[in-house]
Design a protein around this motif. Structure first.
Motif, PDB file in Angstrom:
ATOM      1  N   VAL A  42      14.074  -5.263   0.214  1.00 55.11           N
ATOM      2  CA  VAL A  42      13.529  -4.835   1.502  1.00 55.11           C
ATOM      3  C   VAL A  42      14.118  -3.485   1.909  1.00 55.11           C
ATOM      4  O   VAL A  42      13.401  -2.607   2.413  1.00 55.11           O
ATOM      5  CB  VAL A  42      13.803  -5.895   2.590  1.00 55.11           C
ATOM      6  N   ARG A  43      15.400  -3.331   1.680  1.00 56.72           N
ATOM      7  CA  ARG A  43      16.031  -2.056   2.031  1.00 56.72           C
ATOM      8  C   ARG A  43      15.322  -0.891   1.360  1.00 56.72           C
ATOM      9  O   ARG A  43      15.161   0.189   1.945  1.00 56.72           O
ATOM     10  CB  ARG A  43      17.515  -2.079   1.628  1.00 56.72           C
ATOM     11  N   GLU A  44      14.871  -1.089   0.130  1.00 58.37           N
ATOM     12  CA  GLU A  44      14.244  -0.010  -0.629  1.00 58.37           C
ATOM     13  C   GLU A  44      12.871   0.387  -0.096  1.00 58.37           C
ATOM     14  O   GLU A  44      12.403   1.491  -0.388  1.00 58.37           O
ATOM     15  CB  GLU A  44      14.135  -0.403  -2.107  1.00 58.37           C
ATOM     16  N   VAL A  45      12.200  -0.491   0.652  1.00 55.35           N
ATOM     17  CA  VAL A  45      10.879  -0.126   1.185  1.00 55.35           C
ATOM     18  C   VAL A  45      10.982   0.488   2.580  1.00 55.35           C
ATOM     19  O   VAL A  45       9.965   0.895   3.154  1.00 55.35           O
ATOM     20  CB  VAL A  45       9.900  -1.318   1.192  1.00 55.35           C
ATOM     21  N   PRO A  95       0.812  -1.222   0.000  1.00 53.21           N
ATOM     22  CA  PRO A  95       0.000   0.000   0.000  1.00 53.21           C
ATOM     23  C   PRO A  95       0.843   1.269   0.000  1.00 53.21           C
ATOM     24  O   PRO A  95       0.367   2.340  -0.358  1.00 53.21           O
ATOM     25  CB  PRO A  95      -0.818  -0.122   1.293  1.00 53.21           C
ATOM     26  N   HIS A  96       2.089   1.144   0.426  1.00 52.47           N
ATOM     27  CA  HIS A  96       3.016   2.281   0.476  1.00 52.47           C
ATOM     28  C   HIS A  96       4.406   1.735   0.774  1.00 52.47           C
ATOM     29  O   HIS A  96       4.578   0.537   1.023  1.00 52.47           O
ATOM     30  CB  HIS A  96       2.597   3.288   1.570  1.00 52.47           C
ATOM     31  N   GLU A  97       5.401   2.609   0.784  1.00 48.97           N
ATOM     32  CA  GLU A  97       6.737   2.236   1.236  1.00 48.97           C
ATOM     33  C   GLU A  97       7.073   3.141   2.425  1.00 48.97           C
ATOM     34  O   GLU A  97       6.185   3.602   3.118  1.00 48.97           O
ATOM     35  CB  GLU A  97       7.745   2.332   0.089  1.00 48.97           C
ATOM     36  N   GLY A  98       8.343   3.377   2.688  1.00 48.33           N
ATOM     37  CA  GLY A  98       8.708   4.230   3.809  1.00 48.33           C
ATOM     38  C   GLY A  98       8.422   3.611   5.159  1.00 48.33           C
ATOM     39  O   GLY A  98       8.070   4.309   6.132  1.00 48.33           O
ATOM     40  N   PHE A  99       8.582   2.292   5.281  1.00 52.52           N
ATOM     41  CA  PHE A  99       8.329   1.621   6.548  1.00 52.52           C
ATOM     42  C   PHE A  99       9.422   1.937   7.566  1.00 52.52           C
ATOM     43  O   PHE A  99      10.595   2.064   7.223  1.00 52.52           O
ATOM     44  CB  PHE A  99       8.260   0.107   6.338  1.00 52.52           C
ATOM     45  N   ASP A 100       9.027   2.019   8.826  1.00 48.79           N
ATOM     46  CA  ASP A 100       9.999   2.142   9.914  1.00 48.79           C
ATOM     47  C   ASP A 100      10.707   0.817  10.142  1.00 48.79           C
ATOM     48  O   ASP A 100      11.876   0.794  10.551  1.00 48.79           O
ATOM     49  CB  ASP A 100       9.308   2.552  11.221  1.00 48.79           C
ATOM     50  N   ALA A 101       9.993  -0.266   9.915  1.00 51.25           N
ATOM     51  CA  ALA A 101      10.560  -1.585  10.169  1.00 51.25           C
ATOM     52  C   ALA A 101       9.912  -2.626   9.267  1.00 51.25           C
ATOM     53  O   ALA A 101       8.720  -2.547   8.966  1.00 51.25           O
ATOM     54  CB  ALA A 101      10.363  -1.977  11.632  1.00 51.25           C
ATOM     55  N   VAL A 102      10.731  -3.580   8.860  1.00 48.94           N
ATOM     56  CA  VAL A 102      10.262  -4.787   8.172  1.00 48.94           C
ATOM     57  C   VAL A 102      10.738  -5.959   9.019  1.00 48.94           C
ATOM     58  O   VAL A 102      11.946  -6.113   9.245  1.00 48.94           O
ATOM     59  CB  VAL A 102      10.814  -4.890   6.742  1.00 48.94           C
ATOM     60  N   LEU A 103       9.799  -6.756   9.503  1.00 44.88           N
ATOM     61  CA  LEU A 103      10.135  -7.884  10.372  1.00 44.88           C
ATOM     62  C   LEU A 103       9.648  -9.183   9.745  1.00 44.88           C
ATOM     63  O   LEU A 103       8.568  -9.233   9.152  1.00 44.88           O
ATOM     64  CB  LEU A 103       9.476  -7.730  11.744  1.00 44.88           C
ATOM     65  N   THR A 104      10.441 -10.232   9.896  1.00 43.72           N
ATOM     66  CA  THR A 104      10.047 -11.551   9.405  1.00 43.72           C
ATOM     67  C   THR A 104      10.651 -12.611  10.303  1.00 43.72           C
ATOM     68  O   THR A 104      11.744 -12.422  10.857  1.00 43.72           O
ATOM     69  CB  THR A 104      10.481 -11.759   7.940  1.00 43.72           C
ATOM     70  N   PHE A 116      15.445  -3.693   9.313  1.00 45.51           N
ATOM     71  CA  PHE A 116      14.948  -4.976   8.839  1.00 45.51           C
ATOM     72  C   PHE A 116      15.484  -6.040   9.780  1.00 45.51           C
ATOM     73  O   PHE A 116      16.685  -6.068  10.084  1.00 45.51           O
ATOM     74  CB  PHE A 116      15.444  -5.246   7.419  1.00 45.51           C
ATOM     75  N   VAL A 117      14.592  -6.912  10.284  1.00 45.99           N
ATOM     76  CA  VAL A 117      15.022  -8.009  11.150  1.00 45.99           C
ATOM     77  C   VAL A 117      14.485  -9.320  10.594  1.00 45.99           C
ATOM     78  O   VAL A 117      13.289  -9.439  10.302  1.00 45.99           O
ATOM     79  CB  VAL A 117      14.526  -7.836  12.607  1.00 45.99           C
ATOM     80  N   ASN A 118      15.370 -10.284  10.460  1.00 46.11           N
ATOM     81  CA  ASN A 118      15.004 -11.630  10.021  1.00 46.11           C
ATOM     82  C   ASN A 118      15.433 -12.614  11.097  1.00 46.11           C
ATOM     83  O   ASN A 118      16.622 -12.773  11.377  1.00 46.11           O
ATOM     84  CB  ASN A 118      15.700 -11.963   8.702  1.00 46.11           C
ATOM     85  N   ALA A 119      14.455 -13.268  11.731  1.00 47.28           N
ATOM     86  CA  ALA A 119      14.738 -14.297  12.734  1.00 47.28           C
ATOM     87  C   ALA A 119      14.472 -15.655  12.104  1.00 47.28           C
ATOM     88  O   ALA A 119      13.395 -15.895  11.568  1.00 47.28           O
ATOM     89  CB  ALA A 119      13.849 -14.102  13.959  1.00 47.28           C
TER      90      ALA A 119
END
Length: 252
Positions: free
Chosen positions: A137-140, A109-118, A147-150
């Protein structure tokens, strides 16, 4: 008017219990991830992307910690997304997309996220696709976002101990299944397919994954840290570790 899954909270509880049989310290990683989000937002309600979010596990915990958060859940699995939609209702945007396709970003719906978690999801992707996804992911993310990937990420300096830890975890997991304390992965999916509300979604899922997921790609944690750096993150490292699992973080 949207018709939501009945008993979505019960299915959510069932999913959590099944997953915790694999990862008894599952909540610890989520807490560490959300603490990192709080650090980069100075405690304000974040704009967050729950990537490969499944049933919305991370989204639910994000909204509990940051009630005003703006959350998007992205996944491909129709069964899990149905549970997510029923659990979250209008508190999150639900997006169906295949992370194996570089065009997934166009569905946001948009970009400019504060965080991307997975969490415990990207190991289904092959090495070259995972590395490319990190750059996407970096671009969004907004500048300063994380960005955190567990996932399953053993320490390359502890190969013998990691094997012993995995063997011990397997024994305990099988004991849980045998006692009925937890539902196995295969049994959980069989129950979902037998449910009147989820059966049609299970058929859709079979069409998406006709032979199941691809073989796991579980490189050591150092591979992920280096891949984040190569993707352009200005900082990357290990945020959390629990046995042979870890959470890596990249700061844009």
């Amino acid at each position: 008017m949207t018709t939501y899954l009945k008993n979505a909270a019960i299915w959510q509880e069932s999913w959590d219990a099944q997953q915790e049989a694999f990862m008894p310290d599952r909540e610890h990683r989520f807490a560490a991830m959300l603490t990192a989000v709080a650090a980069v937002t100075d405690g304000r309600a974040p704009r967050l992307l729950d990537l490969a979010g499944g049933t919305g596990t991370i989204s639910l915990r994000t909204l509990a910690r940051f009630p005003g958060a703006e959350v998007t859940v992205l996944d491909q699995d129709p069964v899990l997304l149905t549970i997510a939609e029923g659990s979250l209702h209008d508190r999150a945007v639900i997006v169906g997309a295949d992370l194996g396709d570089p065009g997934w970003r166009a569905k946001l719906p948009h970009e400019g996220f504060d965080a991307v978690l997975t969490a415990t999801a990207l190991h289904w992707l092959p090495a070259e696709r995972t590395a490319a996804l990190y750059a996407e992911v970096r671009e969004v993310l907004r500048p300063g976002g994380v960005f955190v990937n567990a996932d399953h990420m053993a320490d390359e300096g502890l190969s013998e101990l990691s094997g012993l830890l995995q063997d011990r975890a397997r024994v305990e997991r099988e004991a849980r299944y045998a006692s009925g304390a937890a539902t196995s992965w295969a049994d959980w999916w069989a129950r979902a397919a037998a449910d009147e509300q989820l059966a049609a979604k299970a058929v859709e899922r079979q069409q998406i994954y006709p032979t199941g997921h691809s073989e796991d790609f579980n490189p050591p944690v150092g591979w992920h840290v280096e891949a984040l750096r190569a993707a352009g993150f200005r900082e990357s490292g290990v945020l959390w570790r629990g046995g042979t699992d870890a959470a890596v973080i990249g700061l844009r």
